[in-house]
Scaffold this motif. Structure first.
Motif, PDB file in Angstrom:
ATOM      1  N   GLY A  88       0.806  -1.213   0.000  1.00  0.00           N
ATOM      2  CA  GLY A  88       0.000   0.000   0.000  1.00  0.00           C
ATOM      3  C   GLY A  88       0.837   1.260   0.000  1.00  0.00           C
ATOM      4  O   GLY A  88       2.013   1.259  -0.367  1.00  0.00           O
ATOM      5  N   LEU A  89       0.224   2.370   0.417  1.00  0.00           N
ATOM      6  CA  LEU A  89       0.835   3.689   0.299  1.00  0.00           C
ATOM      7  C   LEU A  89       1.545   4.080   1.590  1.00  0.00           C
ATOM      8  O   LEU A  89       0.994   3.936   2.678  1.00  0.00           O
ATOM      9  N   ILE A  90       2.766   4.601   1.435  1.00  0.00           N
ATOM     10  CA  ILE A  90       3.581   5.022   2.572  1.00  0.00           C
ATOM     11  C   ILE A  90       4.016   6.465   2.340  1.00  0.00           C
ATOM     12  O   ILE A  90       4.472   6.817   1.247  1.00  0.00           O
ATOM     13  N   LYS A  91       3.903   7.298   3.378  1.00  0.00           N
ATOM     14  CA  LYS A  91       4.334   8.695   3.303  1.00  0.00           C
ATOM     15  C   LYS A  91       5.659   8.839   4.050  1.00  0.00           C
ATOM     16  O   LYS A  91       5.818   8.297   5.128  1.00  0.00           O
ATOM     17  N   LYS A  92       6.589   9.600   3.461  1.00  0.00           N
ATOM     18  CA  LYS A  92       7.913   9.718   4.059  1.00  0.00           C
ATOM     19  C   LYS A  92       8.380  11.179   4.088  1.00  0.00           C
ATOM     20  O   LYS A  92       8.154  11.936   3.147  1.00  0.00           O
ATOM     21  N   ALA A  93       9.051  11.528   5.189  1.00  0.00           N
ATOM     22  CA  ALA A  93       9.727  12.823   5.283  1.00  0.00           C
ATOM     23  C   ALA A  93      11.209  12.679   4.963  1.00  0.00           C
ATOM     24  O   ALA A  93      11.852  13.622   4.487  1.00  0.00           O
ATOM     25  N   ILE A  94      11.766  11.505   5.245  1.00  0.00           N
ATOM     26  CA  ILE A  94      13.153  11.176   4.924  1.00  0.00           C
ATOM     27  C   ILE A  94      13.170   9.810   4.241  1.00  0.00           C
ATOM     28  O   ILE A  94      12.526   8.871   4.720  1.00  0.00           O
ATOM     29  N   LEU A  95      13.919   9.710   3.160  1.00  0.00           N
ATOM     30  CA  LEU A  95      14.015   8.447   2.434  1.00  0.00           C
ATOM     31  C   LEU A  95      15.282   7.700   2.836  1.00  0.00           C
ATOM     32  O   LEU A  95      16.350   8.299   2.983  1.00  0.00           O
ATOM     33  N   THR A  96      15.156   6.392   3.007  1.00  0.00           N
ATOM     34  CA  THR A  96      16.322   5.569   3.308  1.00  0.00           C
ATOM     35  C   THR A  96      17.088   5.290   2.007  1.00  0.00           C
ATOM     36  O   THR A  96      16.569   5.503   0.904  1.00  0.00           O
TER      37      THR A  96
ATOM     38  N   ILE B 256       6.486  16.047   5.003  1.00  0.00           N
ATOM     39  CA  ILE B 256       6.277  14.882   4.141  1.00  0.00           C
ATOM     40  C   ILE B 256       6.212  15.353   2.696  1.00  0.00           C
ATOM     41  O   ILE B 256       5.352  16.148   2.323  1.00  0.00           O
ATOM     42  N   ASN B 257       7.160  14.884   1.878  1.00  0.00           N
ATOM     43  CA  ASN B 257       7.203  15.255   0.463  1.00  0.00           C
ATOM     44  C   ASN B 257       7.285  14.054  -0.461  1.00  0.00           C
ATOM     45  O   ASN B 257       7.307  14.227  -1.689  1.00  0.00           O
ATOM     46  N   ASP B 258       7.350  12.847   0.105  1.00  0.00           N
ATOM     47  CA  ASP B 258       7.531  11.649  -0.710  1.00  0.00           C
ATOM     48  C   ASP B 258       6.446  10.623  -0.398  1.00  0.00           C
ATOM     49  O   ASP B 258       6.148  10.351   0.776  1.00  0.00           O
ATOM     50  N   PHE B 259       5.884  10.039  -1.464  1.00  0.00           N
ATOM     51  CA  PHE B 259       4.768   9.099  -1.336  1.00  0.00           C
ATOM     52  C   PHE B 259       5.101   7.862  -2.168  1.00  0.00           C
ATOM     53  O   PHE B 259       5.340   7.956  -3.369  1.00  0.00           O
ATOM     54  N   LEU B 260       5.128   6.701  -1.525  1.00  0.00           N
ATOM     55  CA  LEU B 260       5.532   5.456  -2.168  1.00  0.00           C
ATOM     56  C   LEU B 260       4.402   4.448  -2.091  1.00  0.00           C
ATOM     57  O   LEU B 260       3.742   4.328  -1.054  1.00  0.00           O
ATOM     58  N   CYS B 261       4.180   3.732  -3.176  1.00  0.00           N
ATOM     59  CA  CYS B 261       3.121   2.726  -3.215  1.00  0.00           C
ATOM     60  C   CYS B 261       3.740   1.357  -3.532  1.00  0.00           C
ATOM     61  O   CYS B 261       4.490   1.210  -4.498  1.00  0.00           O
ATOM     62  N   TYR B 262       3.403   0.356  -2.682  1.00  0.00           N
ATOM     63  CA  TYR B 262       3.995  -0.981  -2.792  1.00  0.00           C
ATOM     64  C   TYR B 262       2.934  -2.028  -3.101  1.00  0.00           C
ATOM     65  O   TYR B 262       1.777  -1.923  -2.663  1.00  0.00           O
ATOM     66  N   GLU B 263       3.348  -3.030  -3.863  1.00  0.00           N
ATOM     67  CA  GLU B 263       2.546  -4.233  -4.101  1.00  0.00           C
ATOM     68  C   GLU B 263       3.404  -5.433  -3.704  1.00  0.00           C
ATOM     69  O   GLU B 263       4.397  -5.743  -4.369  1.00  0.00           O
ATOM     70  N   HIS B 264       3.062  -6.068  -2.561  1.00  0.00           N
ATOM     71  CA  HIS B 264       3.793  -7.241  -2.072  1.00  0.00           C
ATOM     72  C   HIS B 264       5.299  -6.974  -1.979  1.00  0.00           C
ATOM     73  O   HIS B 264       6.128  -7.764  -2.430  1.00  0.00           O
ATOM     74  N   GLY B 265       5.632  -5.817  -1.392  1.00  0.00           N
ATOM     75  CA  GLY B 265       7.025  -5.476  -1.165  1.00  0.00           C
ATOM     76  C   GLY B 265       7.734  -4.831  -2.337  1.00  0.00           C
ATOM     77  O   GLY B 265       8.899  -4.447  -2.216  1.00  0.00           O
TER      78      GLY B 265
END
Length: 298
Positions: A8-16, A53-62
């Motif tokens: 699903g969708l993850i919001k991030k302020a800092i990216l790894t 928060i400036n980054d939004f990532l969407c995952y499907e099964h990792g």
């Protein structure tokens, strides 16, 4: 939650570093699929302050299948860059990313967004139209192919790197060049000069050394990102246009860059700015690609 369990969708302020690697891989996949040059600065992503928060990532099964980034600048408008894996399109991933970004902008009282979409991206253009965004303007990205010098030089014009004491002069040039409110331009410059790494902004003045004459004529900013030197905010005061000063400023800037590095040099220019495009082509720049900017309310 481990990387492989992400869904699903993850919001991030800092990216790894792992997330940055995933974004880079997704960018390359999308670029290859449509022969694009995705406008995403990984230097900007690595330089996130972590305050917002400036980054939004969407995952499907990792697996990272969608990503959206908001730019760092502007309090009333944010540029948006988004991408979706070609194998996962038409699953409303872009809609989910955009909804999350709009919610974030609304919480921060940012009224407008600008979706950056390459003209060659069929999928991106379709998404922009589907959300009811209107094309605000378009820009060519131009790269220096073979520097063509004319070496015409007016000694009354001087170019120097600007410091904090030059902020008012730089703001006056930018405001006159681009018809932006001077107070807003000044605020953005103060924000840049407040950073730990000072910006490389150059100011051209006319009448250097003459009594009571040191008039601001032009300005530009140099940004280094991902192995490229970008020339941004290149403006010449209207009263000084058509006299060769723009070319003199640009040529001197290229010589300054070439004294210290041989990295590619690029710049942006609006597609309807024929005089500037002619100048850049005559100096040895060529059009690499073209981006549309679609505006809509956040």
């Amino acid at each position: 939650m481990s990387q492989m369990q992400r869904q699903g969708l993850i919001k991030k302020a800092i990216l790894t570093e792992a997330e940055l690697a995933e974004i880079e891989e997704l960018t390359e996949i999308c670029n290859r699929a449509e022969h694009l040059f995705m406008r995403l600065s990984f230097m900007m992503l690595r330089g996130r302050t972590g305050n917002e928060i400036n980054d939004f990532l969407c995952y499907e099964h990792g697996m990272l299948v969608g990503y959206l980034a908001l730019d760092e600048w502007g309090s009333d408008e944010k540029e948006v860059i988004a991408m979706v894996h070609p194998d996962f399109r038409r699953k409303r991933i872009f809609s989910a990313l955009l909804a999350a970004a709009r919610e974030e902008c609304q919480q921060r009282a940012i009224p407008n967004i600008l979706l950056v979409c390459e003209q060659a991206s069929v999928g991106g253009q379709a998404c922009a139209k589907a959300i009811g965004a209107r094309r605000d303007f378009s820009e060519h990205e131009m790269v220096l192919e073979s520097f063509q010098e004319r070496a015409a030089f007016d000694e009354r014009l001087s170019l120097h790197e600007a410091g904090r004491a030059d902020i008012d002069a730089v703001a006056a040039v930018l405001s006159a060049s681009f018809n932006d409110p001077e107070l807003l331009v000044t605020a953005n410059l103060l924000k840049r000069f407040a950073q730990e790494k000072l910006p490389r902004i150059y100011l051209a003045t006319f009448g250097e050394g003459e009594v009571s004459c040191k008039e601001p004529v032009g300005t530009l900013r140099l940004d280094e990102f991902d192995g490229v030197i970008g020339i941004y905010g290149f403006g010449v005061v209207p009263d000084y246009r058509g006299r060769g000063y723009g070319r003199q400023i640009l040529e001197e800037t290229i010589r300054i860059i070439r004294k210290t590095c041989q990295e590619p040099i690029m710049l942006d220019v609006e597609t309807d700015n024929a005089p500037a495009i002619g100048l850049y082509k005559s100096c040895g720049f060529r059009i690499k690609t073209t981006y549309d900017y679609y505006a809509r309310n956040a």
